[in-house]
Design an enzyme around this catalytic site. Structure first.
Site, PDB file in Angstrom:
ATOM      1  CE1 TYR A  24      11.659   6.625  -3.084  1.00 23.37           C
ATOM      2  CE2 TYR A  24      12.977   4.188  -2.628  1.00 23.37           C
ATOM      3  CZ  TYR A  24      13.005   5.948  -2.994  1.00 23.37           C
ATOM      4  OH  TYR A  24      14.210   6.285  -3.735  1.00 23.37           O
ATOM      5  CG  HIS A 106      -6.803   5.716  -9.574  1.00 17.69           C
ATOM      6  ND1 HIS A 106      -7.338   5.692 -10.472  1.00 17.69           N
ATOM      7  CD2 HIS A 106      -6.866   4.505  -8.356  1.00 17.69           C
ATOM      8  CE1 HIS A 106      -8.025   5.048 -10.612  1.00 17.69           C
ATOM      9  NE2 HIS A 106      -8.248   4.319  -9.887  1.00 17.69           N
ATOM     10  CG  ASP A 189      -6.801   4.380 -13.988  1.00 19.25           C
ATOM     11  OD1 ASP A 189      -6.017   5.242 -15.364  1.00 19.25           O
ATOM     12  OD2 ASP A 189      -6.667   3.842 -13.254  1.00 19.25           O
ATOM     13  CD  GLU A 193      -6.973  -0.369 -13.400  1.00 17.55           C
ATOM     14  OE1 GLU A 193      -5.564   0.368 -13.787  1.00 17.55           O
ATOM     15  OE2 GLU A 193      -7.552  -0.846 -11.569  1.00 17.55           O
TER      16      GLU A 193
HETATM   17  P1  NAD Z   1       3.080   0.653  -4.588  1.00 14.33           P
HETATM   18  O1  NAD Z   1       2.318  -0.903  -4.350  1.00 14.33           O
HETATM   19  O2  NAD Z   1       3.661   0.118  -5.865  1.00 14.33           O
HETATM   20  O3  NAD Z   1       3.815   0.956  -3.152  1.00 14.33           O
HETATM   21  C1  NAD Z   1       2.853   0.865  -2.588  1.00 14.33           C
HETATM   22  C2  NAD Z   1       4.068   1.519  -1.742  1.00 14.33           C
HETATM   23  O4  NAD Z   1       3.163   2.399  -0.258  1.00 14.33           O
HETATM   24  C3  NAD Z   1       5.187   0.460  -0.828  1.00 14.33           C
HETATM   25  O5  NAD Z   1       6.266  -0.021  -1.912  1.00 14.33           O
HETATM   26  C4  NAD Z   1       5.222   1.221   0.266  1.00 14.33           C
HETATM   27  O6  NAD Z   1       6.377   2.138   0.082  1.00 14.33           O
HETATM   28  C5  NAD Z   1       3.591   1.677   0.507  1.00 14.33           C
HETATM   29  N1  NAD Z   1       2.982   1.509   1.623  1.00 14.33           N
HETATM   30  C6  NAD Z   1       2.183  -0.385   1.841  1.00 14.33           C
HETATM   31  N2  NAD Z   1       1.274  -0.213   2.711  1.00 14.33           N
HETATM   32  C7  NAD Z   1       1.012   0.824   3.440  1.00 14.33           C
HETATM   33  C8  NAD Z   1       0.619   0.654   4.285  1.00 14.33           C
HETATM   34  N3  NAD Z   1      -0.296   0.406   4.570  1.00 14.33           N
HETATM   35  N4  NAD Z   1       1.314   1.956   4.859  1.00 14.33           N
HETATM   36  C9  NAD Z   1       2.037   2.823   4.524  1.00 14.33           C
HETATM   37  N5  NAD Z   1       2.539   2.493   3.132  1.00 14.33           N
HETATM   38  C10 NAD Z   1       1.855   1.786   2.682  1.00 14.33           C
HETATM   39  O7  NAD Z   1       1.578   1.565  -5.665  1.00 14.33           O
HETATM   40  P2  NAD Z   1       1.471   2.755  -6.346  1.00 14.33           P
HETATM   41  O8  NAD Z   1       1.669   1.472  -7.638  1.00 14.33           O
HETATM   42  O9  NAD Z   1       2.917   3.153  -6.602  1.00 14.33           O
HETATM   43  O10 NAD Z   1       0.415   3.174  -6.628  1.00 14.33           O
HETATM   44  C11 NAD Z   1       0.439   4.780  -6.043  1.00 14.33           C
HETATM   45  C12 NAD Z   1      -0.924   5.215  -6.373  1.00 14.33           C
HETATM   46  O11 NAD Z   1      -0.122   5.554  -7.835  1.00 14.33           O
HETATM   47  C13 NAD Z   1      -1.616   4.298  -5.950  1.00 14.33           C
HETATM   48  O12 NAD Z   1      -3.384   5.436  -6.008  1.00 14.33           O
HETATM   49  C14 NAD Z   1      -2.540   3.881  -7.336  1.00 14.33           C
HETATM   50  O13 NAD Z   1      -3.355   3.399  -8.084  1.00 14.33           O
HETATM   51  C15 NAD Z   1      -1.377   4.849  -8.278  1.00 14.33           C
HETATM   52  N6  NAD Z   1      -0.899   4.842  -9.285  1.00 14.33           N
HETATM   53  C16 NAD Z   1       0.014   3.985  -9.727  1.00 14.33           C
HETATM   54  C17 NAD Z   1      -0.260   3.436 -11.298  1.00 14.33           C
HETATM   55  C18 NAD Z   1       1.144   2.531 -11.473  1.00 14.33           C
HETATM   56  O14 NAD Z   1       1.311   2.010 -12.334  1.00 14.33           O
HETATM   57  N7  NAD Z   1       1.594   1.540 -10.282  1.00 14.33           N
HETATM   58  C19 NAD Z   1      -0.122   4.534 -12.631  1.00 14.33           C
HETATM   59  C20 NAD Z   1      -0.796   5.310 -12.326  1.00 14.33           C
HETATM   60  C21 NAD Z   1      -1.326   5.338 -11.191  1.00 14.33           C
END
Ligand code: NAD
Ligand code: MG
Length: 328
Positions: A24, A106, A189, A193
């Protein structure tokens, strides 16, 4: 190129199926709320002791622990950090139904074989080309952030249909969904970045700041010039490409751009970009990042702290504090 728009998608395809979202954070919250508002049956899988549990509950979502949450899911979205996807996948695997669909935002974990999905599962990618906050905001305003779609494993024969219905639920189809592969999404990607968006842009800003300050100019003036004003240029590029930027900047700025830009990003920079891409493609970058993560991220933390201690951060915070229209 294959691009899907609203007329290509069966948006009701997931109406009787449960979508479980693990995580989340940036993407997880945006996907969960958009899917919920699109009428999907959304269940969150979160750690009972984590901070996200209370937040998702307060947002009105159904929240369970990850192992329970995946049990009846047709689609399981791994929206947790790339480096923890392997351990969570292994932990919940016994509870994942036969022929369910794993969805990633991703391709890193799958492409670099951190997650090696069970053979009966579908494996798909819906990668929004923007951060989660924007995915949520655009959806609320009736728009959407464009996405990439890829299918790595299709055991049920309808993996693409399922993935596109999910993309529609988060609003992505409104802006078009381009078909790609896990390899192309992951490699481009990472390159984007590293070389341009995050790594390239921040180094360019800091180097410009240091050049001006070392030459005796005021740090405040340097900050406005190389960091603050970048947004105006990026907005023009985002809205109308090079053409719009050249239309709105002065002739003097355009002349300086054409004369000096290629001297900053020169043959050396391009050769370095190619070397960075090679290391992404041959797995060197992934191997080193996984090792860093396994070691508890000591270098990550040290370098981040160094970046945050840079003088541009101090002068920037002071100046931004005077601009009350910025949400910092
Ligand atoms: P984030 O770091 O914002 O969120 C991580 C969430 O994962 C936390 O809020 C927590 O709920 C949960 N979490 C963290 N550690 C954990 C653990 N050990 N066990 C269980 N749950 C855990 O992540 P994000 O940036 O939303 O990235 C999620 C995916 O989306 C990744 O694959 C990322 O590459 C991809 N993505 C991200 C973006 C971006 O803008 N942030 C854009 C495109 C794709
Ligand atoms: Mg940097």
């Amino acid at each position: 190129m294959q691009i899907y728009s609203e007329s290509d998608v069966d948006t009701d395809y997931l109406s009787d199926k449960q979508v479980t979202i693990l995580g989340y954070g940036s993407q997880g919250r945006a996907h969960a709320l958009n899917l919920r508002d699109s009428g999907f049956d959304v269940v969150m899988g979160l750690r009972p002791d984590g901070a996200s549990w209370a937040k998702a509950t307060a947002d009105g979502l159904v929240v369970k622990d990850p192992a329970s949450a995946v049990q009846n899911a047709a689609i399981i979205a791994f929206l947790i950090p790339d480096m923890v996807q392997k351990s969570l996948y292994e932990a919940v695997l016994p509870n994942i139904a036969q022929r369910a669909t794993l969805l990633f935002a991703h391709g890193f974990a799958v492409h670099f074989k951190q997650v090696q999905p069970r053979e009966d599962l579908n494996v798909v990618l819906i990668a929004p080309k923007g951060p989660g906050g924007l995915v949520r905001r655009q959806y609320e305003e009736g728009h959407g952030v464009p996405c990439l779609v890829a299918v790595q494993q299709d055991t049920t024969g309808d993996a693409l249909t399922l993935a596109l219905a999910y993309a529609a639920g988060i609003g992505g189809v409104r802006a078009g969904v381009i078909e790609t592969t896990f390899a192309e999404e992951t490699e481009t990607d990472l390159f984007g970045e590293q070389a341009v968006l995050c790594g390239g842009a921040t180094e360019l800003i800091v180097a410009g700041f240091e050049t001006l300050v070392e030459a005796g100019y005021q740090p405040e003036v340097a900050y406005y010039e190389v960091m603050h004003e970048l947004k105006l240029i990026v907005d023009l590029l985002h809205e109308g490409g090079l053409k719009k930027m050249y239309k709105f900047i002065s002739d003097t700025a355009a002349w300086g751009d054409m004369i000096s830009g290629p001297r900053v990003v020169d043959k050396n920079s391009r050769a370095t970009m190619k070397a960075i891409l090679d290391e992404i493609q041959d797995g060197t970058f992934a191997k080193n990042w996984i090792a860093e993560s396994d070691a508890g991220m000591p270098n990550f933390r040290r370098m981040l702290e160094e970046d945050l201690q840079h003088p541009i951060e101090k002068v920037g915070a002071e100046l931004r504090g005077r601009m009350d229209w910025l949400d910092g």
